[in-house]
Design a protein around this motif. Structure first.
Motif, PDB file in Angstrom:
ATOM      1  N   THR A 181       3.848   5.171 -21.510  1.00 29.73           N
ATOM      2  CA  THR A 181       4.400   4.525 -22.814  1.00 29.73           C
ATOM      3  C   THR A 181       3.905   3.273 -23.327  1.00 29.73           C
ATOM      4  OG1 THR A 181       6.144   3.277 -21.368  1.00 29.73           O
ATOM      5  CG2 THR A 181       6.651   5.689 -22.062  1.00 29.73           C
ATOM      6  N   GLY A 182       2.824   2.776 -22.589  1.00 23.29           N
ATOM      7  CA  GLY A 182       2.034   1.737 -23.424  1.00 23.29           C
ATOM      8  C   GLY A 182       0.709   1.422 -22.782  1.00 23.29           C
ATOM      9  N   GLY A 183       0.395   0.321 -22.759  1.00 23.23           N
ATOM     10  CA  GLY A 183      -0.988  -0.129 -22.347  1.00 23.23           C
ATOM     11  C   GLY A 183      -1.561   0.422 -20.926  1.00 23.23           C
ATOM     12  N   GLY A 184      -0.561   0.531 -20.057  1.00 20.66           N
ATOM     13  CA  GLY A 184      -0.721   0.800 -18.681  1.00 20.66           C
ATOM     14  C   GLY A 184      -1.786   2.115 -18.515  1.00 20.66           C
ATOM     15  N   GLY A 185      -1.429   3.009 -19.304  1.00 20.54           N
ATOM     16  CA  GLY A 185      -2.268   4.232 -19.052  1.00 20.54           C
ATOM     17  C   GLY A 185      -3.817   3.823 -19.093  1.00 20.54           C
ATOM     18  N   LEU A 186      -4.393   2.976 -19.817  1.00 18.45           N
ATOM     19  CA  LEU A 186      -5.726   2.667 -20.098  1.00 18.45           C
ATOM     20  C   LEU A 186      -6.301   2.031 -18.832  1.00 18.45           C
ATOM     21  CD1 LEU A 186      -8.479   2.550 -21.227  1.00 18.45           C
ATOM     22  CD2 LEU A 186      -7.501   0.416 -22.524  1.00 18.45           C
ATOM     23  N   VAL A 187      -5.276   0.995 -18.120  1.00 25.77           N
ATOM     24  CA  VAL A 187      -5.539   0.434 -17.085  1.00 25.77           C
ATOM     25  C   VAL A 187      -5.514   1.095 -15.844  1.00 25.77           C
ATOM     26  CG1 VAL A 187      -4.820  -1.749 -15.471  1.00 25.77           C
ATOM     27  CG2 VAL A 187      -4.560  -1.930 -17.896  1.00 25.77           C
ATOM     28  N   TRP A 188      -4.486   2.187 -15.746  1.00 21.89           N
ATOM     29  CA  TRP A 188      -4.569   3.164 -14.817  1.00 21.89           C
ATOM     30  C   TRP A 188      -5.881   3.953 -14.814  1.00 21.89           C
ATOM     31  CZ3 TRP A 188      -4.120   7.653 -12.157  1.00 21.89           C
ATOM     32  CH2 TRP A 188      -3.006   7.625 -11.141  1.00 21.89           C
ATOM     33  N   GLY A 189      -6.073   4.564 -15.839  1.00 25.06           N
ATOM     34  CA  GLY A 189      -7.473   5.392 -16.025  1.00 25.06           C
ATOM     35  C   GLY A 189      -8.468   4.743 -15.368  1.00 25.06           C
ATOM     36  N   LEU A 190      -8.789   3.479 -16.029  1.00 23.18           N
ATOM     37  CA  LEU A 190     -10.031   2.550 -15.290  1.00 23.18           C
ATOM     38  C   LEU A 190     -10.027   2.297 -14.138  1.00 23.18           C
ATOM     39  CD1 LEU A 190     -10.169  -0.117 -18.429  1.00 23.18           C
ATOM     40  CD2 LEU A 190     -11.627   1.957 -18.026  1.00 23.18           C
ATOM     41  N   GLY A 191      -8.695   1.967 -13.552  1.00 31.29           N
ATOM     42  CA  GLY A 191      -8.823   1.931 -12.041  1.00 31.29           C
ATOM     43  C   GLY A 191      -8.973   2.987 -11.339  1.00 31.29           C
ATOM     44  N   TYR A 192      -8.688   4.262 -11.919  1.00 30.07           N
ATOM     45  CA  TYR A 192      -9.003   5.611 -11.189  1.00 30.07           C
ATOM     46  C   TYR A 192     -10.308   5.764 -11.138  1.00 30.07           C
ATOM     47  CZ  TYR A 192      -8.435  10.302  -9.430  1.00 30.07           C
ATOM     48  OH  TYR A 192      -8.423  11.472  -8.763  1.00 30.07           O
ATOM     49  N   LEU A 193     -11.033   5.522 -12.440  1.00 28.43           N
ATOM     50  CA  LEU A 193     -12.617   5.488 -12.588  1.00 28.43           C
ATOM     51  C   LEU A 193     -13.207   4.730 -11.572  1.00 28.43           C
ATOM     52  CD1 LEU A 193     -15.037   6.591 -14.119  1.00 28.43           C
ATOM     53  CD2 LEU A 193     -14.795   4.757 -15.499  1.00 28.43           C
ATOM     54  N   LEU A 194     -12.678   3.466 -11.085  1.00 24.62           N
ATOM     55  CA  LEU A 194     -13.291   2.872 -10.122  1.00 24.62           C
ATOM     56  C   LEU A 194     -13.220   3.355  -8.822  1.00 24.62           C
ATOM     57  CD1 LEU A 194     -14.699   0.000  -9.291  1.00 24.62           C
ATOM     58  CD2 LEU A 194     -12.420  -0.967  -9.447  1.00 24.62           C
ATOM     59  N   LEU A 195     -12.186   4.057  -8.512  1.00 28.80           N
ATOM     60  CA  LEU A 195     -11.712   4.728  -7.264  1.00 28.80           C
ATOM     61  C   LEU A 195     -12.718   5.863  -6.939  1.00 28.80           C
ATOM     62  CD1 LEU A 195      -7.981   5.193  -7.087  1.00 28.80           C
ATOM     63  CD2 LEU A 195      -9.332   3.898  -5.308  1.00 28.80           C
ATOM     64  N   VAL A 196     -13.197   6.561  -8.092  1.00 23.74           N
ATOM     65  CA  VAL A 196     -14.080   7.823  -8.116  1.00 23.74           C
ATOM     66  C   VAL A 196     -15.292   7.142  -7.665  1.00 23.74           C
ATOM     67  CG1 VAL A 196     -15.073   9.424  -9.404  1.00 23.74           C
ATOM     68  CG2 VAL A 196     -12.519   9.267  -9.386  1.00 23.74           C
ATOM     69  N   LEU A 197     -15.948   6.215  -8.446  1.00 21.04           N
ATOM     70  CA  LEU A 197     -17.255   5.712  -8.425  1.00 21.04           C
ATOM     71  C   LEU A 197     -17.649   5.051  -6.997  1.00 21.04           C
ATOM     72  CD1 LEU A 197     -17.805   4.398 -11.999  1.00 21.04           C
ATOM     73  CD2 LEU A 197     -18.561   6.408 -11.190  1.00 21.04           C
ATOM     74  N   ALA A 198     -16.493   4.213  -6.688  1.00 21.78           N
ATOM     75  CA  ALA A 198     -16.862   3.463  -5.287  1.00 21.78           C
ATOM     76  C   ALA A 198     -16.955   4.853  -4.274  1.00 21.78           C
ATOM     77  CB  ALA A 198     -15.595   2.564  -4.928  1.00 21.78           C
ATOM     78  N   HIS A 199     -16.008   5.581  -4.320  1.00 20.75           N
ATOM     79  CA  HIS A 199     -15.921   6.731  -3.451  1.00 20.75           C
ATOM     80  C   HIS A 199     -17.342   7.841  -3.320  1.00 20.75           C
ATOM     81  CE1 HIS A 199     -14.799  11.130  -2.119  1.00 20.75           C
ATOM     82  NE2 HIS A 199     -13.978  10.482  -0.857  1.00 20.75           N
ATOM     83  N   VAL A 200     -17.641   8.092  -4.506  1.00 27.15           N
ATOM     84  CA  VAL A 200     -18.967   8.885  -4.362  1.00 27.15           C
ATOM     85  C   VAL A 200     -20.251   8.292  -3.817  1.00 27.15           C
ATOM     86  CG1 VAL A 200     -19.661   8.382  -6.812  1.00 27.15           C
ATOM     87  CG2 VAL A 200     -20.185  10.718  -5.812  1.00 27.15           C
ATOM     88  N   VAL A 201     -20.249   7.003  -4.370  1.00 24.80           N
ATOM     89  CA  VAL A 201     -21.289   6.138  -3.752  1.00 24.80           C
ATOM     90  C   VAL A 201     -21.385   6.120  -2.352  1.00 24.80           C
ATOM     91  CG1 VAL A 201     -22.302   3.864  -3.609  1.00 24.80           C
ATOM     92  CG2 VAL A 201     -21.577   4.721  -5.875  1.00 24.80           C
ATOM     93  N   LEU A 202     -19.988   5.891  -1.678  1.00 25.50           N
ATOM     94  CA  LEU A 202     -19.761   5.706  -0.248  1.00 25.50           C
ATOM     95  C   LEU A 202     -20.198   6.882   0.450  1.00 25.50           C
ATOM     96  CD1 LEU A 202     -16.502   3.453   0.036  1.00 25.50           C
ATOM     97  CD2 LEU A 202     -18.751   3.144   0.952  1.00 25.50           C
ATOM     98  N   TYR A 203     -19.522   8.034  -0.172  1.00 30.63           N
ATOM     99  CA  TYR A 203     -19.844   9.490   0.441  1.00 30.63           C
ATOM    100  C   TYR A 203     -21.157   9.695   0.435  1.00 30.63           C
ATOM    101  CZ  TYR A 203     -16.914  12.853   2.636  1.00 30.63           C
ATOM    102  OH  TYR A 203     -16.204  13.683   3.479  1.00 30.63           O
ATOM    103  N   ALA A 204     -21.914   9.500  -0.688  1.00 33.79           N
ATOM    104  CA  ALA A 204     -23.528  10.010  -0.887  1.00 33.79           C
ATOM    105  C   ALA A 204     -24.274   9.477   0.234  1.00 33.79           C
ATOM    106  CB  ALA A 204     -23.860   9.905  -2.322  1.00 33.79           C
TER     107      ALA A 204
END
Length: 378
Positions: A101-124
């Motif tokens: 319902t507000g600006g939290g969605g963008l922060v949420w998505g960027l946080g999730y992107l950070l999760l994905v990138l850190a995870h793939v670098v670690l796993y690779a």
């Protein structure tokens, strides 16, 4: 298909690290934010929002749990990337209340992107095969970011739904057998500690509720009842089931072990963890008003949370084949039946739930666990 690296004997057995516990504390805080939103917006739409957010988050938490199951975070770069993932979860927690319902969605998505990138670098670093699933995880993050840029509406929910569906179908597109090598002792300990941290939230909820009420004999009794309910939940999970689950996983072959971990510790633990958190959110209000009647939503949160936990535990036991499930399934139904007591008196509902869990444990002890020694492949 390229198989996952085989751990050396020296690396084969190691416990959960303090950094993993630190990571789980941040993750559970994120889940607490979800339950706070649920209690504040206990409507079908609010429930749908929580389901979408939790589903996406749980997938990525599982990815980190399986990652550290493959290799312990002992080097500085590894630890820094884990800390970056924690930052991603913290961003998600901050954005959760206004994710739809507000600006939290963008922060949420960027946080999730950070999760994905850190995870793939670690796993690779240990298994480059993870790069095959990176496009799907990135797509989920991009979908949430796009939803965060929109001003509400049905399209936002459609994008979030796609972000949830993408990781669910991913294992069927990219089989997990070439990506994971499961260490039973670590995966069991990691999820057991996650359950413990989640139970800790229920204790905090009891204390928080007590802090807002007048200190008298009634409040002390109510607080002790809240503690007893948390202890009863602990008893049902940590009195042998974790040890039997580890033995069951160890006895399975590699492919079967991955399947059991996916369905037992990923899918079955969804209702288990959510159930504890929802009950904890209800307890926060129940202890404060223990000698009054509860609102229907709060009474349902406490009883429904316990019932949901038991349903997840039933599924977990069936997947692992570590014990009979009929008694606990009956206990889940009995837990739901305590809601009318809460509408009359909060303390009565809490006491009844304690009795339901205690009765389930006692009945199980009186009946042999017929499937305790079943091999997973039987």
């Amino acid at each position: 298909m390229t198989s996952s690296p085989t751990p050396t004997d020296e690396e084969e057995v190691y416990g959960v690290t303090t950094l993993e516990l630190f990571f789980d504390l941040v993750f559970v805080f994120t889940l607490i934010r979800l339950t706070d939103v649920l209690i504040g917006e206990f409507t079908p739409l609010g429930v749908f929002q929580i389901v979408l957010m939790f589903g996406v988050l749980w997938w990525m938490y599982g990815g980190y749990a399986w990652l550290t199951n493959m290799t312990a975070p002992r080097t500085t770069p590894h630890r820094l990337l884990i800390l970056a993932g924690m930052g991603g979860f913290f961003m998600v927690a901050i954005g959760t209340p206004t994710a739809f319902t507000g600006g939290g969605g963008l922060v949420w998505g960027l946080g999730y992107l950070l999760l994905v990138l850190a995870h793939v670098v670690l796993y690779a670093r240990g298994n480059p095969n993870i790069l095959r699933v990176l496009p799907a995880n990135l797509l989920a993050a991009v979908l949430i970011i796009v939803a965060g840029l929109l001003d509400g509406g049905p399209v936002v929910y459609a994008l979030w739904t796609l972000a949830l569906v993408v990781p669910i179908v991913q294992p069927y597109i990219v089989p997990a057998g070439g990506l994971f090598s499961i260490r039973p002792e670590h995966i069991v300990e990691r999820h057991g500690l996650l359950v413990m941290i989640t139970l800790g939230e229920s204790i905090i909820s009891v204390g928080t509720g007590a802090a807002h009420a007048e200190l008298d004999a009634g409040l002390v009794v109510a607080a002790l009842l809240g503690l007893a309910l948390a202890a009863a939940v602990w008893w049902t999970y940590f009195t042998g089931d974790d040890e039997r689950a580890e033995a069951s996983l160890a006895a399975a072959d590699d492919v079967r072990r991955v399947q059991m971990t996916m369905f037992g510790y990923f899918y079955a633990h969804i209702p288990l963890i959510i159930g504890v958190l929802v009950a904890a959110a209800g307890m926060k209000k129940a202890v404060e008003h223990a000698w009054e009647h509860l609102k229907p939503g709060t009474a349902l949160a406490i009883a429904g949370g316990v019932a949901l936990y038991l349903a997840g535990d039933v599924l977990f036991r069936r997947v692992m084949r570590i014990g009979p499930s009929g008694i606990r399934l009956g206990a889940a139904v009995a837990a739901l039946a305590t809601v009318p007591l809460g509408l009359w008196l909060a303390a009565a509902e809490i006491a009844a739930l304690i009795l339901v869990l205690a009765a389930a444990v006692l009945l199980e002890r009186r009946h042999p666990r017929r499937s305790r020694t079943d091999h997973p492949d039987h």
